[in-house]
Design a protein around this motif. Structure first.
Motif, mmCIF file in Angstrom:
data_model
loop_
_atom_site.group_PDB
_atom_site.id
_atom_site.type_symbol
_atom_site.label_atom_id
_atom_site.label_comp_id
_atom_site.label_asym_id
_atom_site.label_seq_id
_atom_site.Cartn_x
_atom_site.Cartn_y
_atom_site.Cartn_z
ATOM 1 N N ALA A 1 7.966 0.822 12.874
ATOM 2 C CA ALA A 1 7.732 0.649 14.314
ATOM 3 C C ALA A 1 6.788 -0.516 14.589
ATOM 4 C CB ALA A 1 7.180 1.940 14.904
ATOM 5 N N ASP A 2 5.752 -0.683 13.785
ATOM 6 C CA ASP A 2 4.743 -1.725 14.020
ATOM 7 C C ASP A 2 5.301 -3.134 13.818
ATOM 8 O OD1 ASP A 2 2.898 0.226 14.577
ATOM 9 O OD2 ASP A 2 1.975 0.210 12.582
ATOM 10 N N TYR A 3 6.234 -3.304 12.907
ATOM 11 C CA TYR A 3 6.675 -4.654 12.548
ATOM 12 C C TYR A 3 8.120 -4.960 12.917
ATOM 13 C CZ TYR A 3 2.398 -5.146 9.788
ATOM 14 O OH TYR A 3 1.085 -5.247 9.399
ATOM 15 N N SER A 4 8.821 -4.001 13.537
ATOM 16 C CA SER A 4 10.229 -4.249 13.846
ATOM 17 C C SER A 4 10.421 -5.441 14.796
ATOM 18 C CB SER A 4 10.868 -2.991 14.449
ATOM 19 O OG SER A 4 10.190 -2.602 15.630
ATOM 20 N N GLU A 5 9.460 -5.650 15.756
ATOM 21 C CA GLU A 5 9.607 -6.775 16.691
ATOM 22 C C GLU A 5 9.376 -8.121 16.011
ATOM 23 O OE1 GLU A 5 6.332 -7.302 19.554
ATOM 24 O OE2 GLU A 5 5.513 -5.428 18.698
ATOM 25 N N TYR A 6 8.787 -8.104 14.813
ATOM 26 C CA TYR A 6 8.554 -9.342 14.073
ATOM 27 C C TYR A 6 9.521 -9.477 12.896
ATOM 28 C CZ TYR A 6 4.121 -8.662 16.542
ATOM 29 O OH TYR A 6 3.174 -8.441 17.500
ATOM 30 N N SER A 7 10.632 -8.742 12.970
ATOM 31 C CA SER A 7 11.554 -8.722 11.836
ATOM 32 C C SER A 7 12.077 -10.109 11.485
ATOM 33 C CB SER A 7 12.721 -7.772 12.123
ATOM 34 O OG SER A 7 13.423 -8.189 13.283
ATOM 35 N N ASP A 8 12.316 -10.963 12.509
ATOM 36 C CA ASP A 8 12.827 -12.311 12.228
ATOM 37 C C ASP A 8 11.803 -13.114 11.427
ATOM 38 O OD1 ASP A 8 15.128 -11.682 13.546
ATOM 39 O OD2 ASP A 8 14.518 -12.606 15.452
ATOM 40 N N ILE A 9 10.531 -13.014 11.833
ATOM 41 C CA ILE A 9 9.460 -13.737 11.143
ATOM 42 C C ILE A 9 9.353 -13.242 9.690
ATOM 43 C CG2 ILE A 9 6.972 -14.142 11.089
ATOM 44 C CD1 ILE A 9 6.998 -13.812 14.140
ATOM 45 N N GLU B 1 0.824 -1.201 0.000
ATOM 46 C CA GLU B 1 0.000 0.000 0.000
ATOM 47 C C GLU B 1 0.862 1.256 0.000
ATOM 48 O OE1 GLU B 1 -3.288 2.374 2.746
ATOM 49 O OE2 GLU B 1 -2.554 0.394 3.368
ATOM 50 N N LEU B 2 1.908 1.257 0.857
ATOM 51 C CA LEU B 2 2.788 2.423 0.934
ATOM 52 C C LEU B 2 3.591 2.589 -0.355
ATOM 53 C CD1 LEU B 2 4.106 2.310 4.620
ATOM 54 C CD2 LEU B 2 2.490 3.908 3.599
ATOM 55 N N VAL B 3 4.032 1.481 -0.947
ATOM 56 C CA VAL B 3 4.766 1.551 -2.215
ATOM 57 C C VAL B 3 3.893 2.201 -3.290
ATOM 58 C CG1 VAL B 3 5.697 0.194 -4.127
ATOM 59 C CG2 VAL B 3 6.370 -0.333 -1.775
ATOM 60 N N ASN B 4 2.644 1.782 -3.363
ATOM 61 C CA ASN B 4 1.725 2.347 -4.351
ATOM 62 C C ASN B 4 1.501 3.838 -4.123
ATOM 63 O OD1 ASN B 4 1.307 -0.055 -5.756
ATOM 64 N ND2 ASN B 4 -0.410 -0.680 -4.437
ATOM 65 N N LEU C 1 11.750 1.409 0.651
ATOM 66 C CA LEU C 1 10.600 2.295 0.723
ATOM 67 C C LEU C 1 11.036 3.738 0.952
ATOM 68 C CD1 LEU C 1 7.545 2.283 0.591
ATOM 69 C CD2 LEU C 1 7.478 1.766 3.039
ATOM 70 N N ARG C 2 12.039 3.908 1.839
ATOM 71 C CA ARG C 2 12.540 5.268 2.080
ATOM 72 C C ARG C 2 13.211 5.836 0.819
ATOM 73 N NH1 ARG C 2 11.758 6.395 7.250
ATOM 74 N NH2 ARG C 2 11.946 4.758 8.840
ATOM 75 N N SER C 3 13.950 5.012 0.089
ATOM 76 C CA SER C 3 14.604 5.464 -1.149
ATOM 77 C C SER C 3 13.564 5.876 -2.185
ATOM 78 C CB SER C 3 15.497 4.357 -1.719
ATOM 79 O OG SER C 3 16.539 4.039 -0.829
ATOM 80 N N ARG C 4 12.509 5.090 -2.279
ATOM 81 C CA ARG C 4 11.420 5.438 -3.200
ATOM 82 C C ARG C 4 10.810 6.794 -2.828
ATOM 83 N NH1 ARG C 4 8.682 1.134 -6.063
ATOM 84 N NH2 ARG C 4 9.752 -0.861 -5.815
ATOM 85 N N TYR C 5 10.636 7.000 -1.538
ATOM 86 C CA TYR C 5 10.041 8.257 -1.071
ATOM 87 C C TYR C 5 10.940 9.444 -1.442
ATOM 88 C CZ TYR C 5 8.345 11.895 2.057
ATOM 89 O OH TYR C 5 7.867 13.089 2.555
ATOM 90 N N VAL C 6 12.247 9.305 -1.186
ATOM 91 C CA VAL C 6 13.185 10.399 -1.495
ATOM 92 C C VAL C 6 13.188 10.687 -2.990
ATOM 93 C CG1 VAL C 6 15.618 11.059 -1.526
ATOM 94 C CG2 VAL C 6 14.649 9.983 0.517
ATOM 95 N N LEU D 1 3.239 10.605 4.272
ATOM 96 C CA LEU D 1 3.825 9.328 3.866
ATOM 97 C C LEU D 1 5.083 8.989 4.653
ATOM 98 C CD1 LEU D 1 3.451 8.977 -0.020
ATOM 99 C CD2 LEU D 1 2.930 7.279 1.720
ATOM 100 N N ASN D 2 5.899 9.988 4.891
ATOM 101 C CA ASN D 2 7.136 9.731 5.638
ATOM 102 C C ASN D 2 6.807 9.208 7.034
ATOM 103 O OD1 ASN D 2 9.945 9.663 5.675
ATOM 104 N ND2 ASN D 2 10.087 11.674 6.662
ATOM 105 N N ALA D 3 5.792 9.793 7.667
ATOM 106 C CA ALA D 3 5.385 9.332 8.999
ATOM 107 C C ALA D 3 4.796 7.931 8.939
ATOM 108 C CB ALA D 3 4.355 10.312 9.580
ATOM 109 N N ASP D 4 4.078 7.612 7.851
ATOM 110 C CA ASP D 4 3.503 6.270 7.702
ATOM 111 C C ASP D 4 4.600 5.217 7.528
ATOM 112 O OD1 ASP D 4 1.016 7.339 7.951
ATOM 113 O OD2 ASP D 4 0.571 7.352 5.796
ATOM 114 N N ILE D 5 5.668 5.594 6.850
ATOM 115 C CA ILE D 5 6.805 4.662 6.703
ATOM 116 C C ILE D 5 7.440 4.405 8.067
ATOM 117 C CG2 ILE D 5 9.097 4.364 5.694
ATOM 118 C CD1 ILE D 5 8.106 6.013 3.291
#
Length: 406
Positions: A68-76, A42-45, A93-98, A59-63
């Motif tokens: 923040a929401d998924y960092s604890e599940y990074s291994d999964i 969704e964010l990429v689009n 995603l950040r590169s796309r935004y810039v 958008l930057n805040a949403d990234i």
């Protein structure tokens, strides 16, 4: 027996619990992975489809929120994305935004330039329309005022002032174009070309309109003088010089699909404009010289005009040597006065700008005129008369002496 059955049921229940827990855990991990993919997509689009600064807002805040929401599940998530990782996706995603932010900034700057250019063109067209209407009205009045010489002279002055205003206005416009586009690189040309597709008119179209109007003015010129046509040719010369400097940049920018054809069309229009001027200029020049007692050989071009001037001065100088009359001296004075006060004094700048006479050619005429000036003054007869008187006196004395001796 009952105890054995109970133990078996207990073991079975424990196994079912373990299996159930494993399945639930696997379903939970899978849901996290799917949720991340959905949120990421969704964010990429949103980033890729953003076309304005407003689209990028938040958008930057949403990234940041996604990270923040998924960092604890990074291994999964890493396990599902292998060989990519959760960090790779966030970085991408950040590169796309810039990149999107930079592109939108460039586009908005170009849009601003295009809007500014469109405003300038609108103002230019409005001013040209006013000048056209004024000129048409003056032309109509001129056509009706032939019986009143004083009023006609006043209208002709207004008509010339209109031409001068037009020239000054167009010159300012051309200088503005040169400032903007003379040193523009190909990358900038391409960027502006993309934004310029939204324009109804562009500088190339406006230049065509100006040339067409100038050609009509030359064709319809009424009761104009040599100075007026020389001014037109000077304006044409300036226009042609500007086109030589920025024609490639303008057509590559505002007519990228057919730049060669556009350049040729403008070049042909410039040639037609010059032909319309020359159709009246050479006759007007010849008439001006004739009205001032200077009959030049016929000419229909710059080189022929220079040759006619040279022939007139050289032949007149030779005639002064041969006859040495008062009439020859008066002819010299008349030409020298007209050449210095009118041709060079009033027309000199436009002669050069319009490529009618160069400074070196005028200097050459000056040299020949100097030779004519040396030959033109008639030789005084006083010395010859005094010589005859002296001779008569001497002869008288001789006769007197001979008579006395006899």
């Amino acid at each position: 027996m009952k105890k054995t059955i109970y133990n078996s049921l207990s073991i079975l229940a424990a196994l079912l619990f373990v299996v159930s827990s494993t399945v639930v855990a696997q379903q939970s991990d899978y849901q996290i992975q799917e949720d991340f993919r959905a949120d990421y997509s969704e964010l990429v689009n949103r980033v890729d489809n953003a076309v304005s600064s407003e689209d990028l807002e938040g958008l930057n805040a949403d990234i940041d929120g996604l990270e923040a929401d998924y960092s604890e599940y990074s291994d999964i998530i890493d396990a599902a994305l292998y060989p990519e990782t959760f960090s790779d996706k966030i970085s991408d995603l950040r590169s796309r935004y810039v990149a999107s932010e930079q592109n939108i900034s460039v586009i908005e700057q170009l849009n601003e330039r295009i809007r500014g250019l469109m405003d300038e063109l609108d103002q230019f067209r409005d001013q040209m329309t006013e000048l056209d209407e004024e000129q048409a009205d003056l032309k109509e009045q001129l056509d009706r005022s032939s019986a009143n010489e004083r009023r006609q002279a006043a209208l002709i002055r207004q008509y010339r002032q209109n031409l001068e205003q037009r020239d000054a206005f167009v010159t300012e416009f051309l200088e503005n174009l040169m400032t903007k586009y003379q040193s523009m690189d190909s990358s900038t040309q391409s960027e502006i070309a993309d934004a310029a597709e939204r324009m109804e008119d562009n500088p190339v179209d406006v230049l065509k309109t100006i040339i067409s109007e100038y050609t009509n003015i030359a064709d319809q010129g009424s009761d104009l003088s040599s100075a007026d046509y020389l001014g037109m040719r000077a304006q044409h010369g300036y226009f042609a010089d500007v086109w030589d400097r920025i024609g490639d940049q303008l057509t590559n920018t505002f007519a990228p699909d057919s730049p060669v054809q556009e350049r040729q069309e403008v070049t042909d229009m410039l040639a037609a404009w010059q032909a319309s001027i020359d159709n009246k200029l050479w006759n007007a020049l010849s008439t001006s010289f004739n009205q001032n007692g200077i009959e030049l050989d016929s000419f229909t071009g710059s080189d022929e005009f220079f040759d006619a001037l040279g022939v007139y001065v050289r032949e007149s100088s030779q005639a002064a040597v041969e006859s040495n009359s008062e009439e020859d001296y008066e002819a010299y004075q008349n030409f020298a006065n007209y050449w210095n006060s009118t041709v060079k004094g009033q027309w000199g700048e436009v002669l050069v700008q319009g490529d009618v006479l160069s400074t070196s050619q005028m200097a050459e005429i000056d040299v020949q005129l100097g030779t004519w000036g040396e030959n033109a003054p008639p030789t005084s007869n006083l010395m010859f008369i005094l010589f005859l008187i002296s001779l008569a006196v001497i002869l008288g004395l001789v006769v007197l002496l001979v008579t006395k001796k006899s």
